[in-house]
Design a protein around this motif. Structure first.
Motif, PDB file in Angstrom:
ATOM      1  N   CYS A  67      27.606  53.131   5.154  1.00 13.33           N
ATOM      2  CA  CYS A  67      27.976  54.169   6.108  1.00 13.33           C
ATOM      3  C   CYS A  67      27.084  55.386   5.924  1.00 13.33           C
ATOM      4  O   CYS A  67      26.807  55.793   4.799  1.00 13.33           O
ATOM      5  CB  CYS A  67      29.447  54.565   5.955  1.00 13.33           C
ATOM      6  SG  CYS A  67      29.950  55.678   7.287  1.00 13.33           S
ATOM      7  N   CYS A  69      27.909  58.326   7.064  1.00 16.48           N
ATOM      8  CA  CYS A  69      28.745  59.540   7.095  1.00 16.48           C
ATOM      9  C   CYS A  69      29.260  59.883   5.696  1.00 16.48           C
ATOM     10  O   CYS A  69      29.188  59.075   4.771  1.00 16.48           O
ATOM     11  CB  CYS A  69      29.921  59.345   8.038  1.00 16.48           C
ATOM     12  SG  CYS A  69      29.392  58.980   9.703  1.00 16.48           S
ATOM     13  N   ARG A  70      29.809  61.094   5.607  1.00 16.92           N
ATOM     14  CA  ARG A  70      30.229  61.585   4.286  1.00 16.92           C
ATOM     15  C   ARG A  70      31.649  62.144   4.350  1.00 16.92           C
ATOM     16  O   ARG A  70      31.911  63.241   3.853  1.00 16.92           O
ATOM     17  CB  ARG A  70      29.243  62.673   3.832  1.00 16.92           C
ATOM     18  CG  ARG A  70      27.796  62.162   3.733  1.00 16.92           C
ATOM     19  CD  ARG A  70      26.814  63.283   3.535  1.00 16.92           C
ATOM     20  NE  ARG A  70      26.777  64.180   4.662  1.00 16.92           N
ATOM     21  CZ  ARG A  70      26.723  65.521   4.586  1.00 16.92           C
ATOM     22  NH1 ARG A  70      26.691  66.113   3.420  1.00 16.92           N
ATOM     23  NH2 ARG A  70      26.711  66.256   5.680  1.00 16.92           N
ATOM     24  N   CYS A  71      32.543  61.397   4.958  1.00 20.19           N
ATOM     25  CA  CYS A  71      33.918  61.886   5.110  1.00 20.19           C
ATOM     26  C   CYS A  71      34.536  62.105   3.723  1.00 20.19           C
ATOM     27  O   CYS A  71      34.417  61.237   2.842  1.00 20.19           O
ATOM     28  CB  CYS A  71      34.741  60.884   5.910  1.00 20.19           C
ATOM     29  SG  CYS A  71      34.030  60.573   7.540  1.00 20.19           S
ATOM     30  N   TYR A  73      37.453  61.998   2.584  1.00 23.83           N
ATOM     31  CA  TYR A  73      38.610  61.206   2.170  1.00 23.83           C
ATOM     32  C   TYR A  73      38.270  59.736   1.933  1.00 23.83           C
ATOM     33  O   TYR A  73      39.124  58.952   1.541  1.00 23.83           O
ATOM     34  CB  TYR A  73      39.710  61.295   3.249  1.00 23.83           C
ATOM     35  CG  TYR A  73      39.202  60.935   4.624  1.00 23.83           C
ATOM     36  CD1 TYR A  73      39.147  59.620   5.039  1.00 23.83           C
ATOM     37  CD2 TYR A  73      38.725  61.914   5.491  1.00 23.83           C
ATOM     38  CE1 TYR A  73      38.652  59.291   6.286  1.00 23.83           C
ATOM     39  CE2 TYR A  73      38.241  61.595   6.746  1.00 23.83           C
ATOM     40  CZ  TYR A  73      38.197  60.288   7.140  1.00 23.83           C
ATOM     41  OH  TYR A  73      37.694  59.958   8.362  1.00 23.83           O
ATOM     42  N   CYS A  74      37.013  59.360   2.188  1.00 22.24           N
ATOM     43  CA  CYS A  74      36.709  57.928   2.312  1.00 22.24           C
ATOM     44  C   CYS A  74      35.875  57.388   1.149  1.00 22.24           C
ATOM     45  O   CYS A  74      34.820  57.930   0.813  1.00 22.24           O
ATOM     46  CB  CYS A  74      35.973  57.691   3.626  1.00 22.24           C
ATOM     47  SG  CYS A  74      35.520  55.972   3.857  1.00 22.24           S
ATOM     48  N   LEU A  76      34.062  54.879   1.178  1.00 18.46           N
ATOM     49  CA  LEU A  76      32.792  54.289   1.621  1.00 18.46           C
ATOM     50  C   LEU A  76      31.740  55.339   1.967  1.00 18.46           C
ATOM     51  O   LEU A  76      30.641  55.005   2.424  1.00 18.46           O
ATOM     52  CB  LEU A  76      33.011  53.397   2.855  1.00 18.46           C
ATOM     53  CG  LEU A  76      33.975  52.228   2.697  1.00 18.46           C
ATOM     54  CD1 LEU A  76      33.974  51.387   3.970  1.00 18.46           C
ATOM     55  CD2 LEU A  76      33.609  51.381   1.496  1.00 18.46           C
ATOM     56  N   SER A  77      32.087  56.609   1.750  1.00 18.96           N
ATOM     57  CA  SER A  77      31.162  57.697   2.069  1.00 18.96           C
ATOM     58  C   SER A  77      29.758  57.420   1.513  1.00 18.96           C
ATOM     59  O   SER A  77      29.609  56.881   0.408  1.00 18.96           O
ATOM     60  CB  SER A  77      31.722  58.988   1.457  1.00 18.96           C
ATOM     61  OG  SER A  77      30.703  59.940   1.350  1.00 18.96           O
ATOM     62  N   GLY A 113      31.253  50.530   8.379  1.00 17.60           N
ATOM     63  CA  GLY A 113      30.965  51.950   8.341  1.00 17.60           C
ATOM     64  C   GLY A 113      29.983  52.249   9.478  1.00 17.60           C
ATOM     65  O   GLY A 113      29.635  51.355  10.258  1.00 17.60           O
ATOM     66  N   GLU A 114      29.534  53.483   9.589  1.00 21.94           N
ATOM     67  CA  GLU A 114      28.516  53.775  10.620  1.00 21.94           C
ATOM     68  C   GLU A 114      27.181  53.268  10.080  1.00 21.94           C
ATOM     69  O   GLU A 114      26.500  53.960   9.335  1.00 21.94           O
ATOM     70  CB  GLU A 114      28.470  55.274  10.938  1.00 21.94           C
ATOM     71  CG  GLU A 114      29.703  55.723  11.683  1.00 21.94           C
ATOM     72  CD  GLU A 114      29.442  56.828  12.692  1.00 21.94           C
ATOM     73  OE1 GLU A 114      28.284  57.202  12.920  1.00 21.94           O
ATOM     74  OE2 GLU A 114      30.435  57.327  13.247  1.00 21.94           O
TER      75      GLU A 114
HETATM   76  S1  SF4 Z   1      33.530  54.490   6.882  1.00 13.53           S
HETATM   77 FE1  SF4 Z   1      34.400  55.823   8.461  1.00 13.53          FE
HETATM   78  S2  SF4 Z   1      35.761  57.179   7.350  1.00 13.53           S
HETATM   79 FE2  SF4 Z   1      34.364  56.261   5.833  1.00 13.53          FE
HETATM   80  S3  SF4 Z   1      32.650  57.707   5.609  1.00 13.53           S
HETATM   81 FE3  SF4 Z   1      32.109  56.216   7.164  1.00 13.53          FE
HETATM   82  S4  SF4 Z   1      32.727  57.162   9.129  1.00 13.53           S
HETATM   83 FE4  SF4 Z   1      33.779  58.260   7.481  1.00 13.53          FE
END
Ligand code: SF4
Length: 340
Positions: A67, A69-71, A73-74, A76-77, A113-114
């Motif tokens: 992924c 992204c760097r959410c 809470y996640c 998988l960030s 993930g993205e």
């Molecule tokens: S998998 Fe989804 S929630 Fe997790 S970091 Fe990537 S976009 Fe964010």
């Protein structure tokens, strides 16, 4: 709670059941509780009226845990160096989906993930191959993509798209999605609707910093977008994220929120989220009487399954896709519901 307050809340619940569009402040009074039994009863009545006793079982195949992204809470960030990353090949995605179809699933959620490794061309090819060999409905859950790509995937045969908005509060969104914009996400959801996808949204309950005002806004946003599906589950902290050690979301508040969502979106598909079962399996049983009518089951190959951890998950013991589905059907029947 005094008698007048109870009367006002039950009047509000009745009004919601009849299509009333509430103010955020009114939703907050319900989210605060005090009249749960009546709220759950009305949500259950609405579910039985619109969906009957049927519970839709959907397969979910997590095909990549990369992924960008760097959410916060996640698990998988992109900022988590401890994730053992994997990507499934196109052949394995198609093969596993067909196995799920043979086991009786009518819908598969292809989730990642993205991960831009899976280009528009690759996703379209996968969707076309699946559709050529089965009539299973395909839900994509791959994050934000440009309009053109979403359009091509729809034309290739994708039926639904899941894109949780996570919070309707712009500043809070920037905080938990580390700099991303809520507007981009909501625009993508609107694009999905205009392209004819059945569109799914959703959000967490109890992420640190969230207020009841925000939850009320989340509920009104999924109604405004007209989501056909909304995943609402409790936050669970992952130890490899900045939110490590934080308290989990409240299962009762989660159930209340799902019940209100049922009244606001009578025909929507509302899943019983896995995260609720992770916190307390008895709460998962109850949510089918509070408005939920869908459950998802992982069909991700066991060689990779434990590597897909947005939040800590209880993976259970290894079973093949058919056996796991049969067990799930029995579980649903034990709750006086009909698996479909
Ligand atoms: S998998 Fe989804 S929630 Fe997790 S970091 Fe990537 S976009 Fe964010």
């Amino acid at each position: 709670m005094d008698r007048n307050a109870t009367k006002e809340k039950s009047y509000l619940i009745d009004s919601l059941s009849q299509g009333y569009l509430p103010e955020p402040e009114e939703l907050i009074t319900l989210l605060e509780g005090g009249i749960d039994e009546y709220l759950f009863q009305k949500a259950n009545e609405m579910t039985l009226e619109r969906k009957g006793k049927k519970v839709d079982i959907r397969a979910i195949l997590e095909f990549s845990n990369y992924c960008r992204c760097r959410c916060t809470y996640c698990g998988l960030s992109a900022e988590n160096p401890n994730v053992n990353r994997y990507r499934l090949s196109e052949e394995d995605i198609v093969k596993t989906t067909l196995e799920a179809a043979q086991a009786g699933y009518r819908t598969i959620v292809l989730q990642s993930g993205e991960d831009l490794f899976y280009t528009e061309e690759k996703i379209c090819k996968i969707v076309r191959k699946i559709k050529a060999q089965s009539d299973i409905s395909i839900t994509l859950s791959i994050g934000e993509r440009p309009y053109q790509e979403l359009s091509a995937m729809r034309k290739a045969g994708a039926d639904r798209f899941l894109l949780k908005h996570e919070t309707s509060d712009e500043d809070f969104y920037k905080e938990i999605h580390k700099g991303d914009l809520l507007k981009d996400r909501v625009d993508t959801q609107k694009n999905l609707k205009s392209l004819g996808y059945e569109t799914g949204g959703g959000f967490m309950i109890g992420i640190p910093g969230q207020t009841l005002q925000m939850i009320a806004g989340d509920l009104l946003l999924i109604r405004e977008i007209g989501c056909e599906m909304a995943g609402i589950g409790p936050f669970i902290s992952h130890e490899d994220t900045p939110l490590r050690g934080q308290k989990s979301g409240d299962p009762l508040l989660t159930r209340r929120t799902v019940a209100i969502a049922r009244l606001l979106l009578p025909d929507a598909n509302l899943p019983a989220t896995t995260s609720l079962g992770v916190i307390d399996s008895s709460q998962l049983d109850l949510i089918f009487k509070n408005g939920a009518n869908v459950i998802m089951r992982k069909v991700t190959p066991w060689s990779e399954r434990t590597k897909y951890e947005i939040y800590p998950t209880n993976f259970g013991e290894e079973k093949d896709i058919k056996t796991a589905r049969t067990e799930l059907e029995k579980y649903i029947e034990s709750l006086d519901r009909i698996p479909v």
